[in-house]
Design an enzyme around this catalytic site. Sequence first.
Site, PDB file in Angstrom:
ATOM      1  N   ASP A 291      14.559   8.183  -5.960  1.00 57.58           N
ATOM      2  CA  ASP A 291      13.123   7.884  -6.025  1.00 57.58           C
ATOM      3  C   ASP A 291      12.317   9.182  -5.963  1.00 57.58           C
ATOM      4  OD1 ASP A 291      10.596   6.775  -5.754  1.00 57.58           O
ATOM      5  OD2 ASP A 291      10.976   5.853  -3.791  1.00 57.58           O
TER       6      ASP A 291
ATOM      7  N   ASP B 285       5.906   0.360  -2.488  1.00 59.92           N
ATOM      8  CA  ASP B 285       5.794   1.528  -1.608  1.00 59.92           C
ATOM      9  C   ASP B 285       4.759   1.284  -0.514  1.00 59.92           C
ATOM     10  OD1 ASP B 285       7.640   3.507  -2.589  1.00 59.92           O
ATOM     11  OD2 ASP B 285       6.416   3.629  -4.401  1.00 59.92           O
TER      12      ASP B 285
ATOM     13  N   MET C  43       2.974   2.426   2.823  1.00 60.53           N
ATOM     14  CA  MET C  43       2.706   3.674   3.569  1.00 60.53           C
ATOM     15  C   MET C  43       1.627   3.439   4.613  1.00 60.53           C
ATOM     16  SD  MET C  43       2.636   6.407   0.453  1.00 60.53           S
ATOM     17  CE  MET C  43       3.759   6.245  -0.955  1.00 60.53           C
TER      18      MET C  43
ATOM     19  N   SER D 264       8.031   1.316  -9.610  1.00 58.22           N
ATOM     20  CA  SER D 264       7.203   1.437  -8.408  1.00 58.22           C
ATOM     21  C   SER D 264       5.757   1.122  -8.754  1.00 58.22           C
ATOM     22  CB  SER D 264       7.298   2.861  -7.847  1.00 58.22           C
ATOM     23  OG  SER D 264       6.195   3.098  -7.004  1.00 58.22           O
TER      24      SER D 264
ATOM     25  N   MET E 119      15.540  10.209  -1.602  1.00 54.69           N
ATOM     26  CA  MET E 119      14.223  10.688  -2.049  1.00 54.69           C
ATOM     27  C   MET E 119      14.401  12.024  -2.761  1.00 54.69           C
ATOM     28  SD  MET E 119      12.166   8.322  -1.264  1.00 54.69           S
ATOM     29  CE  MET E 119      10.734   9.156  -1.970  1.00 54.69           C
TER      30      MET E 119
ATOM     31  N   MET F 134       7.578   3.172   4.325  1.00 59.07           N
ATOM     32  CA  MET F 134       7.315   4.547   4.775  1.00 59.07           C
ATOM     33  C   MET F 134       6.317   4.450   5.913  1.00 59.07           C
ATOM     34  SD  MET F 134       7.138   6.202   0.986  1.00 59.07           S
ATOM     35  CE  MET F 134       6.959   4.599   0.220  1.00 59.07           C
TER      36      MET F 134
ATOM     37  N   HIS G 177       9.389  -2.089  -7.209  1.00 56.66           N
ATOM     38  CA  HIS G 177       9.493  -1.280  -5.989  1.00 56.66           C
ATOM     39  C   HIS G 177       8.127  -1.230  -5.311  1.00 56.66           C
ATOM     40  CE1 HIS G 177      11.334   2.138  -3.761  1.00 56.66           C
ATOM     41  NE2 HIS G 177      10.147   2.710  -3.838  1.00 56.66           N
TER      42      HIS G 177
ATOM     43  N   HIS H 267       9.949  -0.466   0.120  1.00 62.22           N
ATOM     44  CA  HIS H 267      10.241   0.852   0.691  1.00 62.22           C
ATOM     45  C   HIS H 267       9.242   1.110   1.808  1.00 62.22           C
ATOM     46  CE1 HIS H 267      10.437   5.489  -0.324  1.00 62.22           C
ATOM     47  NE2 HIS H 267      10.777   5.218   0.924  1.00 62.22           N
TER      48      HIS H 267
HETATM   49  C1  DX5 Z   1       6.864   8.235  -3.173  1.00 64.07           C
HETATM   50  C2  DX5 Z   1       7.284   6.825  -3.478  1.00 64.07           C
HETATM   51  C3  DX5 Z   1       7.806   6.696  -4.864  1.00 64.07           C
HETATM   52  C4  DX5 Z   1       6.776   7.017  -5.912  1.00 64.07           C
HETATM   53  C5  DX5 Z   1       7.453   7.494  -7.150  1.00 64.07           C
HETATM   54  O1  DX5 Z   1       6.554   8.356  -1.853  1.00 64.07           O
HETATM   55  O2  DX5 Z   1       8.304   6.398  -2.608  1.00 64.07           O
HETATM   56  O3  DX5 Z   1       8.384   5.403  -5.079  1.00 64.07           O
HETATM   57  O4  DX5 Z   1       5.949   5.922  -6.208  1.00 64.07           O
HETATM   58  O5  DX5 Z   1       6.515   7.981  -8.043  1.00 64.07           O
HETATM   59  P1  DX5 Z   1       6.945   8.851  -9.308  1.00 64.07           P
HETATM   60  O6  DX5 Z   1       7.962   8.073 -10.075  1.00 64.07           O
HETATM   61  O7  DX5 Z   1       5.665   9.064 -10.040  1.00 64.07           O
HETATM   62  O8  DX5 Z   1       7.521  10.139  -8.768  1.00 64.07           O
HETATM   63 ZN    ZN Z   2       9.413   4.539  -3.092  1.00 63.29          ZN
END
Ligand code: DX5
Ligand code: ZN
Length: 221
Positions: A176, A36, A38, A9, A138, A69, A34, A67
């Site tokens: 994740d 992320d 948001m 990620s 998650m 979000m 990955h 991903h």
């Molecule tokens: C959280 C993300 C994850 C995050 C994981 O909302 O979807 O992908 O980056 O981070 P770590 O591996 O540090 O928990």
């Molecule tokens: Zn993620």
Amino acid sequence: MRAVKVSASILSADFGDLLHNSRQAVEAGCDLLHMDVMDGHFVPNITFGAPVIAGLKGKVNVPLDTHLMIESPEKYIPDFAKAGSTYLLFHAEAIEDPASTIKLIRSHGCKPGMVLNPTTSEEALKPFAKDLDYVLFMSVWPGFSGQSFIPDVVSKIARFSKWCRERGLTPEIAVDGGINPKTAPSVVEAGATLLVAATAVFKAPDMKEAVRALKSAGTKV
Ligand code: DX5
Ligand code: ZN
């Protein structure tokens, strides 16, 4: 012994040096990157949008799993597909009609994946499982990297992977949040085939060793 994939990620990468950091993760053995995304509404944090993904398109030789979000993810699927996502992952909690979202993702040439928050039951996946290439459990509340793993997810993964095996279904079963060499063995034993990790990859003193340590969870099953 089962081969386990790792998706790095980029949330914990250095965004000022994103391409270099992404290539380092690939050289260290990561199988995917990955992304992320948001929006500050679906989760209490804002990261980046399609242009950042487009910036990596064609410059790293692994698939990108995006991903989402965000609220109303279906509105942005064309943009994230065009940017170069291989997998497009939407949250079960963010949409009303998974079947049409899955179709929309396929119609844009991407592989669909469905994500569950920590307290959402795996029952939400079952009606759509045969049409999904990727399911993501998650193991933290989405929004930030660096949080602690929520162990309740392990039994959920075990139930769902057994259910898939009984039906001959083979989506990637990904997890994740808070994944590191200590937490990885429990989820892999439960049936996870893909580990998403930000901190454990990008903050490791030796990325190659970090990826090796995550993948070694597969040697115990
Ligand atoms: C959280 C993300 C994850 C995050 C994981 O909302 O979807 O992908 O980056 O981070 P770590 O591996 O540090 O928990
Ligand atoms: Zn993620």
